[in-house]
Structure formats: structure tokens, C-alpha cells
Design an enzyme around this catalytic site. Structure first.
Site, PDB file in Angstrom:
ATOM      1  CE1 TYR A 148      46.280  55.268   8.676  1.00  0.00           C
ATOM      2  CE2 TYR A 148      45.390  56.429   6.780  1.00  0.00           C
ATOM      3  CZ  TYR A 148      46.344  55.601   7.339  1.00  0.00           C
ATOM      4  OH  TYR A 148      47.364  55.091   6.560  1.00  0.00           O
ATOM      5  CE  LYS A 152      44.537  53.760   4.653  1.00  0.00           C
ATOM      6  NZ  LYS A 152      44.679  54.021   3.210  1.00  0.00           N
ATOM      7  CB  ILE A 178      56.296  54.616   4.907  1.00  0.00           C
ATOM      8  CG1 ILE A 178      55.220  53.575   4.615  1.00  0.00           C
ATOM      9  CG2 ILE A 178      57.353  54.649   3.785  1.00  0.00           C
ATOM     10  CD1 ILE A 178      55.708  52.120   4.561  1.00  0.00           C
TER      11      ILE A 178
HETATM   12  C1  VAH Z   1      50.137  57.086   9.926  1.00  0.00           C
HETATM   13  N1  VAH Z   1      52.049  56.771   8.473  1.00  0.00           N
HETATM   14  O1  VAH Z   1      50.927  57.237  10.841  1.00  0.00           O
HETATM   15  C2  VAH Z   1      50.650  56.410   8.651  1.00  0.00           C
HETATM   16  C3  VAH Z   1      50.563  54.904   8.737  1.00  0.00           C
HETATM   17  C4  VAH Z   1      50.693  52.881  10.167  1.00  0.00           C
HETATM   18  C5  VAH Z   1      50.810  54.344  10.107  1.00  0.00           C
HETATM   19  O2  VAH Z   1      49.354  54.439   8.225  1.00  0.00           O
HETATM   20  O3  VAH Z   1      48.989  57.445   9.992  1.00  0.00           O
END
Ligand code: VAH
Length: 319
Positions: A148, A152, A178
Site C-alpha cells: 500500500y 502511494k 481517518i
Molecule cells: C490504512 N486507513 O490504515 C489507512 C491509512 C494511514 C492509514 O492510509 O491503511
């Protein structure tokens, strides 16, 4: 007389945790018919379907995206669809494919249609264990250890390239975790900070999947919506970059539990860290968002006390 161009906004990922609250906020501000909500397969809430245009859209299908852009005369895109950190570690190849191929489609179509602006969320997940973990600066080491996070960082480089090479106005903020009451998040590491509220109300107890002293940067949804709209509306001539650190507040899992106990004294919590502990440990604890504050007046409103009170009030009504 200066022509005020009507914003025609496409939201990709409208049924997700942020999208589901971003769409109503945009419709309120810019007029319902000017905000086209889209989702891949999750049926939209009734309120979203009845308040304005909703269409099923596969963002991996570039032709389908181009058709929507043309038919609805879109000039602004919020690209919110993404596989999050925890799910991404269970299926890294799929996370790469969905996160990267959807973003390059949005950038490519945006370039071809010369649209005004593309806003998409990066994340504090772009940082890794070699990044300074306190007051993490905007310009620093980006060596994430999750797929992930890799998507990004790659997304940030790609969006910056499209801006420099083609003049496409892409804007992004590195969102922290969030916290929201309307749509449960799906597949994130910071999800504990949302689940805990549901469990505290329903069962008066919660088994937390990170350690008590795990500190992470977070943001309450009303501040997140304000952030998404403020950066989209910011005067481009005042921006020195296209990717901004932002944060609302930082707290540990234990501090959040203590705050909840002020409202639900019988609430019990136990800590059973799982694979998500290693992800959380690779992220910063606090973020320096001074550039966002200086350049486009970023200014969050909620703290741990006011967020907890508001979350419990909203969830008590709904549950
Ligand atoms: C996650 N809610 O936990 C997301 C977010 C910073 C965390 O990018 O993957």
C-alpha cells in the site's frame, strides 16, 4: 466579468469510508447535479442515489472512464478508490494493480481531457521505518515496507510527473488514519480506532489488534472533508508542491480507550497485536504539517476529547 466556471466533479470510490461522506459535502457545496458519484460494485446508500447522479464505474477500464468524463463534462476528479494497508498485505499484487492502474487511468484521461484538477489521497503509509517518526517533515525518506505504501510513493512520483511533464494540476495530501461514524473503514491498520467505538457501544469491550502504547497520526472525518475541499480550492500560485503532509491529532490506543471510558465507565479493553502491529510500527507517530498550514491554511478543528464525544453521540444515534 470573470467567468466562474461551474465545477463538474467526478468522485471515484464514492461508497468508501471517505467517499461516502465526501459526496454529500461536495453536493451541498457545488450542487447535487454537479457531483457525479461512482462506485465499482458496492450499492450506494439511498441518500446518495436519490440526491444526485450515481453510476457504476470500473476505474481500471480507461474507456469507461473516458466515456463518463465526456458525457458528464467533468473538469475535476476526486480519485478515492484504493486497497488499504492491511488488505494490501494479504493480496499485494492486486493492491498494486488496483491502486496503480486506476491512478494512471485517471492521470491519463485527465491529461487527454485537459481537466482542471485531480485530487487523490496519498497516506502517511508512504513513510517507512527509516523515516523520522516524530514531526515527520514533508520532504524526507520514503521507504515504505507495505505494498500500500509502495503504491502511494509510486503514485506521488507519477502524479508529480504528470504535473511537471504535462501541466496536469494533481494535488494530494498524505492522510493519516481517518476516524468516522458513517461508513466502517475496510482493510486499514488504523481501523482499530474506528472499530473500538462500535464495540464500546455494542459490547462494552474491545480486543485491540495493536499494542496499548501504539501512537499513530489520525484525523476525524469532518476535518478530512475540510482538508479534501480546501486543497482542491487552494490558489495554485501559492502552492510550492503538490503533495502535502496533513494530520489532525496523534494518540495511543490506550489514550483513546481512556477517553472512551470517560463516557462508558464499564468499557473494557484487551490488547492482542496481530500482523498489523508491524505495519503500525513502520509509520510515524507525529507529522509536521506546517507547509499545509502556511500554504493553504490547513487547520483541523477536532482533538481527542471533542472527536470522542462526537463519535459516540453519532454512533449511539445510529446503532
Ligand atoms: C490504512 N486507513 O490504515 C489507512 C491509512 C494511514 C492509514 O492510509 O491503511
Amino acid at each position: 466579468m470573470r467567468l466562474i466556471k461551474i465545477k463538474r466533479i467526478l468522485v471515484i470510490g464514492s461508497c468508501g469510508q471517505i467517499g461516502s461522506e465526501l459526496v454529500p459535502a461536495l453536493r451541498e457545496k457545488y450542487g447535487s447535479k454537479n457531483v457525479i458519484a461512482t462506485g465499482r460494485r458496492t450499492p450506494p446508500p439511498k441518500s446518495m442515489r436519490e440526491s444526485g447522479p450515481f453510476i457504476y464505474l470500473e476505474a481500471l477500464n480507461r474507456d469507461a472512464l473516458a466515456k463518463v468524463m465526456y458525457e458528464y463534462e467533468i473538469n475535476t476528479i476526486y480519485h478515492m478508490a484504493s486497497i488499504l494497508s492491511a488488505t494490501g498485505e494479504k493480496m499485494p499484487q492486486t493492491a498494486w494493480e488496483i491502486n496503480m492502474n486506476s491512478l494512471i487511468n485517471v492521470l491519463e484521461i485527465g491529461r487527454r481531457y485537459k481537466i482542471e484538477r485531480i485530487i487523490w489521497p496519498s497516506s502517511i503509509a508512504a513513510f517507512g521505518p527509516t523515516t523520522p517518526r516524530e514531526q515527520t517533515p514533508n520532504d524526507t525518506i520514503l521507504q515504505p515496507t507495505t505494498m500500500y505504501g509502495i503504491t502511494k510513493v509510486a503514485g506521488e512520483l507519477l502524479a508529480e510527473y504528470y504535473f511537471k511533464k504535462f501541466g496536469l494540476d494533481t494535488r494530494s495530501m498524505r492522510l493519516p488514519g481517518i476516524i468516522s461514524s458513517e461508513t466502517p473503514p475496510g482493510g486499514g491498520t488504523t481501523d482499530y480506532a474506528v472499530e473500538i467505538f462500535y464495540e464500546a457501544i455494542k459490547n462494552k469491550r474491545y480486543t485491540c489488534f495493536v499494542k496499548e502504547d501504539t501512537v499513530l497520526p489520525m484525523m476525524y472525518m469532518p476535518d478530512c472533508i475540510k482538508c479534501m475541499i480546501d486543497l482542491m480550492e487552494a490558489d495554485g500560485s501559492k502552492l510550492t508542491r503538490h503533495i502535502y503532509n496533513v494530520t489532525g491529532l496523534s494518540f495511543s490506543a490506550g489514550e483513546l480507550a481512556t477517553e472512551i471510558k470517560k463516557h462508558i465507565p464499564e468499557f473494557k479493553i484487551e490488547y492482542k497485536p496481530d500482523f498489523r502491529q508491524a505495519i503500525a510500527d513502520s509509520w510515524p507517530k507525529t507529522i509536521d504539517d506546517s507547509l499545509a498550514r502556511e500554504e493553504w491554511s490547513w487547520n483541523p478543528s477536532y482533538n481527542l476529547t471533542t472527536m470522542t464525544k462526537d463519535m459516540l453521540e453519532k454512533l449511539n444515534k445510529r446503532l
